[in-house]
Design an enzyme around this catalytic site. Structure first.
Site, short mmCIF file in Angstrom:
data_model
loop_
_atom_site.label_atom_id
_atom_site.label_comp_id
_atom_site.label_asym_id
_atom_site.label_seq_id
_atom_site.Cartn_x
_atom_site.Cartn_y
_atom_site.Cartn_z
CB SER A 133 -0.88 0.01 1.25
OG SER A 133 -1.50 1.28 1.41
CE1 TYR A 146 -3.67 -2.22 5.20
CE2 TYR A 146 -3.21 -0.02 4.36
CZ TYR A 146 -3.52 -1.35 4.14
OH TYR A 146 -3.67 -1.80 2.85
#
Length: 300
Positions: A133, A146
């Site tokens: 990501s 995250y």
């Protein structure tokens, strides 16, 4: 191919099956709507396997199944797609357990699966494609748990890429933009997470930041996810290219706006980058203890 209950994993499993590949697709729950959809829409070449990446027993069972079915041929490709996040909050407000769970799924689970399959990948001179990501490259507000796990995952895969080169294994990272996948666009899910977070916060932190601060972050995130892209084909095509191209890219950036984001990240000062990420993603209001009206009330 891990994480096929929904989103990129499910779409990629279907795509590879249509192309004629033998696909081992892992899901968290064999009875989930996503798993049933794959059973219905795919050929008998596709094998569904139950796996929770936080459980070594699950991973070992999957490894044994794949080894038993590919020992003579080796394994051409591994797609690390499974990912987890259920916290939108400042790092200080995010419980330590949330950081650990993100690391368990996004980093340690993928590491254990990759290491377990490497003998089969080496014998085939195959591919590793991992969905990471942009949050692992840049400090997105309220995504520390995250983002930190994805940063670790990206670095790990870059290291594997360098180390596995002599074996003929090519390693690619996919860094997608904002897509509608799984629970990411379900306001009810995020509202529940927000309520649980508020209930778990120590009184001192709740006083310092304010309940309305957490509410505001949550609302902005839900608004942001409304513009997430529904068509997953750019990501599926990037994963497929990573598996099949003669010379796959080291990094793929499917999604809109990532070019300008990475340009700002690499070439402009930190304060510009921070302003951009806040303007683009979440721009929290001032914590309660820093607001003028709070100071005025304290003085009174």
């Amino acid at each position: 191919l891990s994480g096929c209950d929904s989103g990129f994993g499910q779409a990629t499993a279907r795509h590879l099956d249509i192309m004629g590949f033998r696909v081992f697709a892992s899901v968290l729950d064999l009875q989930s709507p996503g798993a049933q959809e794959l059973r219905r829409s795919c050929s008998s070449r596709l094998t569904l396997l139950q796996m929770d990446l936080t459980k070594t027993d699950d991973i070992q069972r999957v490894l044994q199944h794949i080894q038993a079915h590919t020992n003579s041929t080796g394994l051409w490709g591994l797609v690390n797609n499974a990912g987890f996040n259920d916290t939108i909050a400042d790092a200080e407000l995010s419980p330590l357990g949330k950081f650990r769970t993100c690391m368990e799924v996004n980093f340690f689970g993928s590491l254990e699966l990759t290491k377990g399959l490497l003998p089969l990948l080496r014998s085939a001179g195959g591919r590793i494609v991992t969905v990471s990501s942009p949050a692992g490259d840049m400090p997105f507000p309220c995504l520390a748990a995250y983002g930190a796990s994805k940063a670790a995952l990206s670095l790990l895969m870059d290291t594997f890429r360098s180390e596995l080169q002599p074996w003929g294994i090519k390693v690619s990272l996919i860094l997608p933009g904002y897509y509608k996948t799984g629970t990411t666009c379900d306001p009810a899910f995020w509202n529940l997470q927000k309520q649980q977070l508020l209930a778990s916060l120590p009184q001192e932190l709740l006083q310092a930041y304010g309940e309305d601060y957490v509410e505001e972050i949550n609302q902005q995130f839900i608004q942001f996810m409304k513009v997430a892209v529904e068509d997953l084909s750019a990501v599926v095509n990037s994963i497929t290219d990573g598996l099949l191209a003669a010379n796959p890219a080291v990094r793929y950036y499917p999604g809109q706006g990532l070019g300008i984001m990475y340009f700002i990240h690499r070439y402009l000062p930190y304060f510009v980058r921070d302003l951009f990420l806040k303007g683009f993603f979440i721009n929290p209001k001032l914590p309660r203890a820093l607001r003028r009206e709070h100071h005025n009330n304290v003085k009174k």
